[in-house]
Design a protein around this motif. Structure first.
Motif, short mmCIF file in Angstrom:
data_model
loop_
_atom_site.label_atom_id
_atom_site.label_comp_id
_atom_site.label_asym_id
_atom_site.label_seq_id
_atom_site.Cartn_x
_atom_site.Cartn_y
_atom_site.Cartn_z
N LYS A 1 0.74 -1.15 -0.16
CA LYS A 1 0.08 0.09 0.10
C LYS A 1 0.91 1.24 -0.05
CE LYS A 1 -4.03 -1.87 2.26
NZ LYS A 1 -4.83 -1.57 3.55
N ILE B 1 -3.67 4.85 0.73
CA ILE B 1 -4.13 5.00 2.10
C ILE B 1 -5.00 6.33 2.08
CG2 ILE B 1 -3.33 5.29 4.43
CD1 ILE B 1 -1.30 3.37 3.94
N ASN B 2 -4.42 7.49 1.50
CA ASN B 2 -5.15 8.71 1.81
C ASN B 2 -6.35 8.87 1.00
OD1 ASN B 2 -3.17 9.89 3.63
ND2 ASN B 2 -1.95 10.69 1.67
N ALA B 3 -6.29 8.10 -0.27
CA ALA B 3 -7.53 8.04 -0.79
C ALA B 3 -8.78 7.28 -0.15
CB ALA B 3 -7.34 7.32 -2.26
N ALA C 1 1.16 5.56 0.31
CA ALA C 1 0.69 6.45 0.88
C ALA C 1 -0.65 7.31 0.52
CB ALA C 1 1.67 7.60 1.35
N ASP C 2 -0.43 7.31 -1.19
CA ASP C 2 -1.39 7.87 -1.72
C ASP C 2 -2.73 7.04 -1.80
OD1 ASP C 2 -0.28 10.33 -2.47
OD2 ASP C 2 0.62 9.11 -4.56
N ASN D 1 -8.77 6.77 2.94
CA ASN D 1 -9.36 7.52 4.48
C ASN D 1 -10.36 8.56 3.86
OD1 ASN D 1 -7.89 5.79 6.03
ND2 ASN D 1 -6.01 7.14 5.87
N SER D 2 -10.10 9.15 2.64
CA SER D 2 -10.80 10.21 2.20
C SER D 2 -12.23 9.96 1.97
CB SER D 2 -10.34 11.12 1.17
OG SER D 2 -9.22 11.74 1.31
#
Length: 138
Positions: free
Chosen positions: A7, A12-14, A9-10, A16-17
Motif C-alpha cells: 500500500k 491510504i489517503n484516498a 501513502a496515496d 481515508n478520504s
C-alpha cells in the motif's frame, strides 16, 4: 506477496478520504419518512381516494387494460399451438418472439406490424392514449 505490504501513502489517503466522505454523507441522511408521504399514503388507503372520480376512472382503465392483456395472453397461447417460433408476453404487455426476449428483454415490439392484432391495438389505445392522457389531466 502480501498485498497489505505494498500500500502506498496515496492509496491510504484516498481510502481515508472516501471513508470520511461516506461518514459525512451518511451522518447527514435522515431516515425518517416525511409527513407528506405518510399523509399521502393514508389518503391513498382511504375510501375518499376510491370515491374520487379521477381515481375511479383510472381504476376502470386499468381493469380494461388487464382484460386486454389477458386477451393477448390467450392469443399467444393459440398462436403457439402451431407456430414454429414461440411468442411470449413482454413486460409491457405486447407480444414478442421468445428468442428475441432472451437476447434483450427491453426490446419494444409494440410498433412491429406483424404483432398488431386487435388485442394489441386495444391495449395500445388503453395504455398509450387513455391512461397516459388521463394521468396528464391531473
Amino acid at each position: 506477496m502480501n498485498i497489505r505490504a505494498i500500500k502506498t501513502a496515496d492509496a491510504i489517503n484516498a481510502v481515508n478520504s472516501i471513508k470520511m466522505m461516506t461518514k459525512k454523507e451518511v451522518k447527514d441522511v435522515s431516515l425518517e419518512i416525511p409527513n407528506v408521504f405518510l399523509e399521502k399514503r393514508n389518503y391513498m388507503q382511504s375510501d375518499e381516494f376510491l370515491k374520487n372520480s379521477h381515481n375511479a376512472k383510472m381504476f376502470s382503465i386499468i381493469d380494461d387494460m388487464m382484460i386486454a392483456r389477458d386477451n393477448i395472453k390467450n392469443e399467444i397461447s393459440e398462436i403457439n399451438k402451431t407456430a414454429k417460433e414461440k411468442l411470449v408476453q413482454a413486460i409491457n404487455g405486447f407480444k414478442r418472439y421468445k428468442k428475441d426476449i432472451k437476447k434483450d428483454n427491453m426490446l419494444n415490439f409494440e410498433d412491429i406490424p406483424e404483432f398488431n392484432s386487435v388485442n394489441d391495438n386495444d391495449y395500445r389505445i388503453l395504455r398509450n392514449i387513455l391512461l397516459f392522457s388521463e394521468s396528464r389531466n391531473v
